[in-house]
Design a protein around this motif. Structure first.
Motif, PDB file in Angstrom:
ATOM      1  N   ALA A  83       0.824  -1.216   0.000  1.00 42.10           N
ATOM      2  CA  ALA A  83       0.000   0.000   0.000  1.00 42.10           C
ATOM      3  C   ALA A  83       0.856   1.263   0.000  1.00 42.10           C
ATOM      4  CB  ALA A  83      -0.919   0.003   1.224  1.00 42.10           C
ATOM      5  N   LYS A  84       2.158   1.113   0.173  1.00 36.57           N
ATOM      6  CA  LYS A  84       3.049   2.274   0.210  1.00 36.57           C
ATOM      7  C   LYS A  84       3.280   2.807  -1.211  1.00 36.57           C
ATOM      8  CE  LYS A  84       5.501   0.430   4.254  1.00 36.57           C
ATOM      9  NZ  LYS A  84       6.819   0.027   4.794  1.00 36.57           N
ATOM     10  N   ARG A  85       3.467   4.115  -1.331  1.00 37.21           N
ATOM     11  CA  ARG A  85       3.622   4.754  -2.632  1.00 37.21           C
ATOM     12  C   ARG A  85       4.791   5.738  -2.629  1.00 37.21           C
ATOM     13  NH1 ARG A  85       0.923   1.050  -3.400  1.00 37.21           N
ATOM     14  NH2 ARG A  85      -1.218   0.912  -4.224  1.00 37.21           N
ATOM     15  N   THR A  86       5.537   5.722  -3.729  1.00 31.58           N
ATOM     16  CA  THR A  86       6.608   6.681  -3.964  1.00 31.58           C
ATOM     17  C   THR A  86       6.086   7.688  -4.985  1.00 31.58           C
ATOM     18  OG1 THR A  86       8.247   4.954  -3.522  1.00 31.58           O
ATOM     19  CG2 THR A  86       9.038   6.946  -4.604  1.00 31.58           C
ATOM     20  N   THR A  87       5.595   8.786  -4.506  1.00 25.23           N
ATOM     21  CA  THR A  87       4.849   9.754  -5.304  1.00 25.23           C
ATOM     22  C   THR A  87       5.719  10.950  -5.696  1.00 25.23           C
ATOM     23  OG1 THR A  87       4.176  10.966  -3.340  1.00 25.23           O
ATOM     24  CG2 THR A  87       2.751   9.127  -4.032  1.00 25.23           C
ATOM     25  N   ARG A 112       5.485   1.689  -4.193  1.00 36.11           N
ATOM     26  CA  ARG A 112       5.367   1.659  -5.648  1.00 36.11           C
ATOM     27  C   ARG A 112       5.477   3.060  -6.264  1.00 36.11           C
ATOM     28  NH1 ARG A 112       2.668  -2.633  -7.844  1.00 36.11           N
ATOM     29  NH2 ARG A 112       3.060  -1.564  -9.827  1.00 36.11           N
ATOM     30  N   LEU A 113       6.206   3.127  -7.355  1.00 37.66           N
ATOM     31  CA  LEU A 113       6.273   4.342  -8.149  1.00 37.66           C
ATOM     32  C   LEU A 113       4.908   4.615  -8.769  1.00 37.66           C
ATOM     33  CD1 LEU A 113       9.649   3.486  -9.856  1.00 37.66           C
ATOM     34  CD2 LEU A 113       9.310   5.416  -8.295  1.00 37.66           C
ATOM     35  N   THR A 114       4.520   5.877  -8.842  1.00 34.93           N
ATOM     36  CA  THR A 114       3.162   6.210  -9.299  1.00 34.93           C
ATOM     37  C   THR A 114       3.115   7.070 -10.551  1.00 34.93           C
ATOM     38  OG1 THR A 114       3.082   8.182  -7.896  1.00 34.93           O
ATOM     39  CG2 THR A 114       2.280   6.107  -6.935  1.00 34.93           C
ATOM     40  N   LEU A 511      10.179   5.385 -15.517  1.00 32.18           N
ATOM     41  CA  LEU A 511       8.847   5.095 -16.040  1.00 32.18           C
ATOM     42  C   LEU A 511       8.203   4.003 -15.181  1.00 32.18           C
ATOM     43  CD1 LEU A 511       9.710   4.986 -19.851  1.00 32.18           C
ATOM     44  CD2 LEU A 511       8.778   6.906 -18.542  1.00 32.18           C
ATOM     45  N   PRO A 512       7.092   4.299 -14.515  1.00 33.04           N
ATOM     46  CA  PRO A 512       6.464   3.306 -13.631  1.00 33.04           C
ATOM     47  C   PRO A 512       5.615   2.323 -14.416  1.00 33.04           C
ATOM     48  CG  PRO A 512       5.179   5.318 -13.599  1.00 33.04           C
ATOM     49  CD  PRO A 512       6.345   5.583 -14.518  1.00 33.04           C
ATOM     50  N   CYS A 513       5.750   1.049 -14.105  1.00 33.66           N
ATOM     51  CA  CYS A 513       5.015   0.026 -14.863  1.00 33.66           C
ATOM     52  C   CYS A 513       4.180  -0.849 -13.939  1.00 33.66           C
ATOM     53  CB  CYS A 513       5.977  -0.835 -15.674  1.00 33.66           C
ATOM     54  SG  CYS A 513       7.090  -1.849 -14.687  1.00 33.66           S
ATOM     55  N   LEU A 514       3.271  -1.579 -14.553  1.00 40.11           N
ATOM     56  CA  LEU A 514       2.463  -2.549 -13.823  1.00 40.11           C
ATOM     57  C   LEU A 514       3.341  -3.663 -13.264  1.00 40.11           C
ATOM     58  CD1 LEU A 514      -0.529  -3.006 -16.306  1.00 40.11           C
ATOM     59  CD2 LEU A 514      -0.580  -1.766 -14.132  1.00 40.11           C
ATOM     60  N   ALA A 548      -1.373   0.073  -8.832  1.00 39.93           N
ATOM     61  CA  ALA A 548      -0.979   0.966  -7.737  1.00 39.93           C
ATOM     62  C   ALA A 548      -1.241   2.425  -8.070  1.00 39.93           C
ATOM     63  CB  ALA A 548       0.502   0.760  -7.409  1.00 39.93           C
ATOM     64  N   SER A 549      -1.366   2.752  -9.331  1.00 36.10           N
ATOM     65  CA  SER A 549      -1.643   4.124  -9.756  1.00 36.10           C
ATOM     66  C   SER A 549      -2.307   4.087 -11.122  1.00 36.10           C
ATOM     67  CB  SER A 549      -0.335   4.927  -9.831  1.00 36.10           C
ATOM     68  OG  SER A 549      -0.507   6.124 -10.567  1.00 36.10           O
ATOM     69  N   GLU A 550      -3.152   5.056 -11.390  1.00 41.15           N
ATOM     70  CA  GLU A 550      -3.798   5.149 -12.698  1.00 41.15           C
ATOM     71  C   GLU A 550      -2.802   5.528 -13.786  1.00 41.15           C
ATOM     72  OE1 GLU A 550      -6.603   8.349 -12.959  1.00 41.15           O
ATOM     73  OE2 GLU A 550      -5.416   9.646 -11.628  1.00 41.15           O
ATOM     74  N   HIS A 551      -1.618   5.964 -13.400  1.00 42.96           N
ATOM     75  CA  HIS A 551      -0.616   6.419 -14.357  1.00 42.96           C
ATOM     76  C   HIS A 551       0.337   5.311 -14.801  1.00 42.96           C
ATOM     77  CE1 HIS A 551      -1.969  10.492 -13.618  1.00 42.96           C
ATOM     78  NE2 HIS A 551      -1.836  10.289 -12.319  1.00 42.96           N
ATOM     79  N   LEU A 552       0.159   4.093 -14.307  1.00 43.62           N
ATOM     80  CA  LEU A 552       1.047   2.996 -14.689  1.00 43.62           C
ATOM     81  C   LEU A 552       0.706   2.485 -16.087  1.00 43.62           C
ATOM     82  CD1 LEU A 552       1.165   0.843 -11.411  1.00 43.62           C
ATOM     83  CD2 LEU A 552       2.451   2.918 -11.991  1.00 43.62           C
ATOM     84  N   ARG A 553       1.712   2.004 -16.787  1.00 42.95           N
ATOM     85  CA  ARG A 553       1.513   1.329 -18.063  1.00 42.95           C
ATOM     86  C   ARG A 553       2.199  -0.033 -18.005  1.00 42.95           C
ATOM     87  NH1 ARG A 553       2.062   6.067 -22.774  1.00 42.95           N
ATOM     88  NH2 ARG A 553       0.371   7.380 -21.930  1.00 42.95           N
ATOM     89  N   SER A 554       1.703  -0.949 -18.791  1.00 47.22           N
ATOM     90  CA  SER A 554       2.325  -2.275 -18.828  1.00 47.22           C
ATOM     91  C   SER A 554       3.685  -2.177 -19.499  1.00 47.22           C
ATOM     92  CB  SER A 554       1.451  -3.262 -19.593  1.00 47.22           C
ATOM     93  OG  SER A 554       1.495  -2.993 -20.988  1.00 47.22           O
ATOM     94  N   GLU A 555       4.545  -3.139 -19.216  1.00 45.65           N
ATOM     95  CA  GLU A 555       5.861  -3.162 -19.856  1.00 45.65           C
ATOM     96  C   GLU A 555       5.728  -3.231 -21.371  1.00 45.65           C
ATOM     97  OE1 GLU A 555       8.794  -5.336 -16.662  1.00 45.65           O
ATOM     98  OE2 GLU A 555       7.248  -6.572 -17.604  1.00 45.65           O
ATOM     99  N   ALA A 556       4.799  -4.044 -21.865  1.00 46.26           N
ATOM    100  CA  ALA A 556       4.607  -4.150 -23.314  1.00 46.26           C
ATOM    101  C   ALA A 556       4.191  -2.807 -23.908  1.00 46.26           C
ATOM    102  CB  ALA A 556       3.563  -5.221 -23.619  1.00 46.26           C
ATOM    103  N   ARG A 557       3.289  -2.104 -23.231  1.00 45.42           N
ATOM    104  CA  ARG A 557       2.852  -0.799 -23.725  1.00 45.42           C
ATOM    105  C   ARG A 557       4.003   0.206 -23.707  1.00 45.42           C
ATOM    106  NH1 ARG A 557      -1.501   2.956 -23.407  1.00 45.42           N
ATOM    107  NH2 ARG A 557      -0.710   4.817 -24.501  1.00 45.42           N
TER     108      ARG A 557
END
Length: 759
Positions: A83-87, A112-114, A511-514, A548-557
């Motif tokens: 639940a921790k976030r690196t914002t 998690r990076l956000t 770049l934060p990823c899923l 963890a964040s709406e701003h994450l993208r998958s590695e493939a993306r």
């Protein structure tokens, strides 16, 4: 030696697993403040409709239990599902210079990076940046390089098949084969050595083979910490009476006895299953000597039996039909004296002959090995001599027998299968040209060591890292860290902050990823990714937790976006591929025929096994036969006779460079990592004692001083002449040039050093 009391140093009396493991799981989940999500995640880990463990590559059984995870797998999930976030607010409060002083555990433990972040030199801080601006900067930076070979593209073993395939496709269309990856630092000796021996750079066994083995050898690995789900397999072998033989410098609790949390009777009674029936502790670096000694013993047993009119011990029919080179091996064994074997191995002739008899008396044998075999200057020779030993009695390509390299990260083998390699073969390159219409580069690229050297020398000016913590994982931080700071562009695709991100280039972007536990939604809906385990099984992984964040993208993306930003005239429809991962798998199948009917076969619970020719006694070597390969002698580190040989090791609260906590429960260490494990006699002979603060210095008179200073000596059950220190802290002692000449694998586990009272 009377041991004085040392803070944080004691003894752990219990078996591996048991209530200690369950308490550690509960503590890990509780510490990350996300009990509900993490517990729900654990119940779907390694299940047919769930996600694959982001930890080790041990295979899933066909019939999974209600919870098919281990202590360290649970720690990996808790670490990712925290639940921790690196914002951006966190980065606004701390300069990079300040963060550099933090412990590695503290950096990742922020959560998690956000958001995408870019380094601002004026403020010495990372600032938020939009995905669009980040991609524009990355594309411009890569296009600005005079030569594509001035960029390095690193891959972590947690990356899925789909992301890895797109990554290698992007990089090859960009124009280079520079693919340093985590395999270069662990099992590259396997990937280089086994194809010469048996025609394939993978293990040959399946999980079911363990049900039929008469003897299981465990050499140079620690399953209790590094692949704990293996303990249930070893438990089953022990229960049915198979011999389990362990050969390792340290006595590891996970090779001695085990209480299975999946068996209530053991948990309630505390009754542990004894695993190893035989356990021999060899000198660090003594593996090749032991293997040669075992083969000498087997050959001698064969001669004795034949002289007495008994049966062959060697499988002569198999050797004649399937192999070449036995004469050269026998000549080398004959020229190798028992005196030399004993001196190098640390075992007596009688002990090694005992090992040889166990091997010879077993109808079917599996040999497992880990980085204790591969991370040496002669790692390839070690691997090939394990293959030699198995070939002597035909212990390849039949039930209950074979070679079993224990891969580390969960998809390191799969990444290599789908094209992450600096030495691509013609089949891969021709397949890419046929399917995608561009001619990929043919020249061999850089592995991990070559990449760092190129960056150090200014020949490479950009690094794209798809996961991982490359700079910390590599040897020689005195060389590696300044090299990374000299880059023009550094891009890190990551779930959490780590020290490599703080080695800022002129342009540094995070770049934060899923994570693998999270739902991956693309244009056509929820997606499935696939991974390959240590035994060539390919299976699906579906994350179930909210990102963890709406701003994450998958590695493939992320890879697709980078390709679009970098390659204005690309021949690949990146957006179409990433919209539906079925299309990526179709493309993989088109390039690699071994993935025939990929999307159909992946629907089967448990997935499918890629064909393994050596498992069918088809040898894809130049001659079409398996090869007995010779390496004269043992090792030649050139160290002073008074030097010790150091091996690095992981603590129980650790996975690769990720440090979950400061404990090493099975070795009795609590709350600290500044430890050196030393034989008590070696301490006394140097005027030292248990608990003394000492310096460990590389024994390299003609090179720069490399030292670990101010660490605490712990008298430990380790052979004379050998010491052990935690990785990655001990990387300061490993020179960048200290590696296997054939595979490039750094020699983390054979480092000549001297110790003395701290200056």
């Amino acid at each position: 030696m009377v041991k004085k009391k040392v803070e944080g140093v004691g003894e752990y009396q219990s078996a591996a697993g048991g209530w200690g493991a369950l308490r550690a799981v509960a503590d890990a989940v509780r510490s990350q403040l996300a009990v509900v999500d993490e517990t729900r995640g654990l119940l779907t880990m390694n299940q047919p409709t769930g996600f694959d463990c982001p930890g080790c590559a041990w295979p899933d059984p066909k019939h999974t239990s209600s919870f098919e995870f281990c202590e360290n797998g649970a720690k990996a999930v808790a670490w990712e599902a925290t639940a921790k976030r690196t914002t951006p607010e966190f980065f606004a409060q701390h300069t990079v210079s300040e963060l550099w002083e933090w412990h590695d555990h503290a950096l990742e433990n922020q959560g998690r990076l956000t958001h995408p972040m870019a380094y601002d030199a004026a403020s010495d801080k990372f600032l938020p940046i939009s995905w669009e601006d980040a991609m524009a900067r990355i594309g411009a930076g890569l296009r600005a390089l005079p030569d594509p070979n001035m960029a390095e593209f690193y891959t972590s073993g947690r990356c899925s098949n789909e992301a890895a395939f797109l990554y290698q496709l992007f990089v090859r269309e960009y124009g280079t084969n520079n693919f340093p990856d985590c395999s270069n630092m662990c099992h590259e000796a396997t990937s280089v050595g086994l194809p010469k021996s048996i025609g394939i750079g993978k293990g040959t066994v399946t999980l079911e083979d363990f049900d039929h083995a008469d003897a299981v050898f465990c050499i140079g690995h620690n399953p209790g910490t590094n692949h704990p789900r293996m303990l249930n397999t070893l438990r089953a072998c022990a229960k049915r009476g198979a011999a389990i033989v362990s050969i390792n410098p340290l006595r590891e609790r996970g090779l001695e006895r085990f209480i299975s949390p999946q068996h209530p009777s053991e948990m309630l009674t505390g009754h542990a299953t004894k695993l190893s029936s035989v356990y021999y502790q060899i000198k660090v670096g003594g593996d090749l000597a032991v293997l040669k000694g075992m083969m000498k013993a087997v050959v001698a047993l064969d001669a004795e039996s034949r002289a007495a009119g008994g049966p062959d011990v060697l499988d002569r029919a198999f050797i004649a039909e399937h192999t070449e080179g036995i004469e050269g091996l026998l000549a080398d064994l004959d020229a190798t004296s028992w005196q030399a074997v004993e001196a190098s191995s640390g075992l007596t002739r009688a002990e090694i002959e005992h090992l040889g008899r166990i091997y010879a008396n077993a109808k079917s044998v599996i040999i497992n090995y880990g980085m204790g075999i591969t991370q040496h200057r002669q790692g390839v020779a070690n691997v090939q001599h394990i293959a030699n030993l198995l070939l002597l009695r035909g212990n390849l390509g039949r039930p209950g027998a074979g070679i079993s390299p224990l891969r580390g990260h969960s998809n390191v083998q799969g990444d290599r299968t789908v094209g992450i390699t600096e030495v691509p073969n013609d089949a891969l390159l021709d397949g890419i040209k046929r399917v995608f219409g561009f001619d990929p580069p043919r020249a061999h690229g850089h592995d991990a060591v070559a990449s760092v050297k190129a960056i150090r020398d200014g020949r490479s000016k950009a690094l794209i890292a798809l996961g991982g913590n490359l700079a910390v994982a590599m040897p020689d931080p005195e060389v590696t860290y300044p090299a990374m700071r000299s880059l023009d562009l550094a891009v890190h695709i990551a779930t959490k902050l780590n020290r490599s991100h703080l080695l800022t280039a002129k342009e540094s972007i995070i770049l934060p990823c899923l994570g693998r536990t999270e739902v991956d939604i693309q244009a056509t809906g929820k997606q499935l990714v696939t991974v390959e385990d240590s035994m060539s099984m390919v299976h699906g992984s579906r994350g179930g937790l909210q990102p963890a964040s709406e701003h994450l993208r998958s590695e493939a993306r992320v890879v697709a976006d980078m390709a679009i930003a970098t390659l204005p005239n690309t021949k690949v429809d990146w957006l179409d591929l990433v919209a539906d991962y079925n299309r990526i798998r179709d493309a993989i199948e088109s390039v690699f025929p071994a993935f025939e009917n990929y999307n159909e076969r992946i629907k089967k619970p448990g997935g499918f096994r890629l064909r393994n020719a050596a498992s069918e006694r088809e040898w894809l070597t130049e001659s079409g036969k398996a090869q007995f390969l010779v390496f004269p002698g043992f090792y030649e580190d050139g160290s002073d006779q008074h030097a010790l040989t150091l091996t690095t090791l992981r603590s129980h609260d650790q996975y690769n460079t990720t440090i979950y906590g400061m404990n090493d429960r099975y070795r009795g260490i609590t709350g600290r990592r500044d430890i050196v494990f030393v034989n008590a006699d070696d301490l006394v002979s140097r005027g030292l004692a248990h608990g003394d603060v000492i310096d460990v210095v590389l024994d390299a008179p003609n090179g720069p001083v490399r030292a670990m200073r101010g660490v605490t000596a712990v008298a430990y059950d380790i052979p004379k002449g050998s010491i052990a220190v935690y990785y990655p802290e001990a990387n300061v002692l490993v020179a960048l040039d200290a590696h296997d000449a054939r595979s490039g694998t750094p020699a983390y586990k054979s480092v000549p050093v001297k110790i003395a009272a701290a200056a």
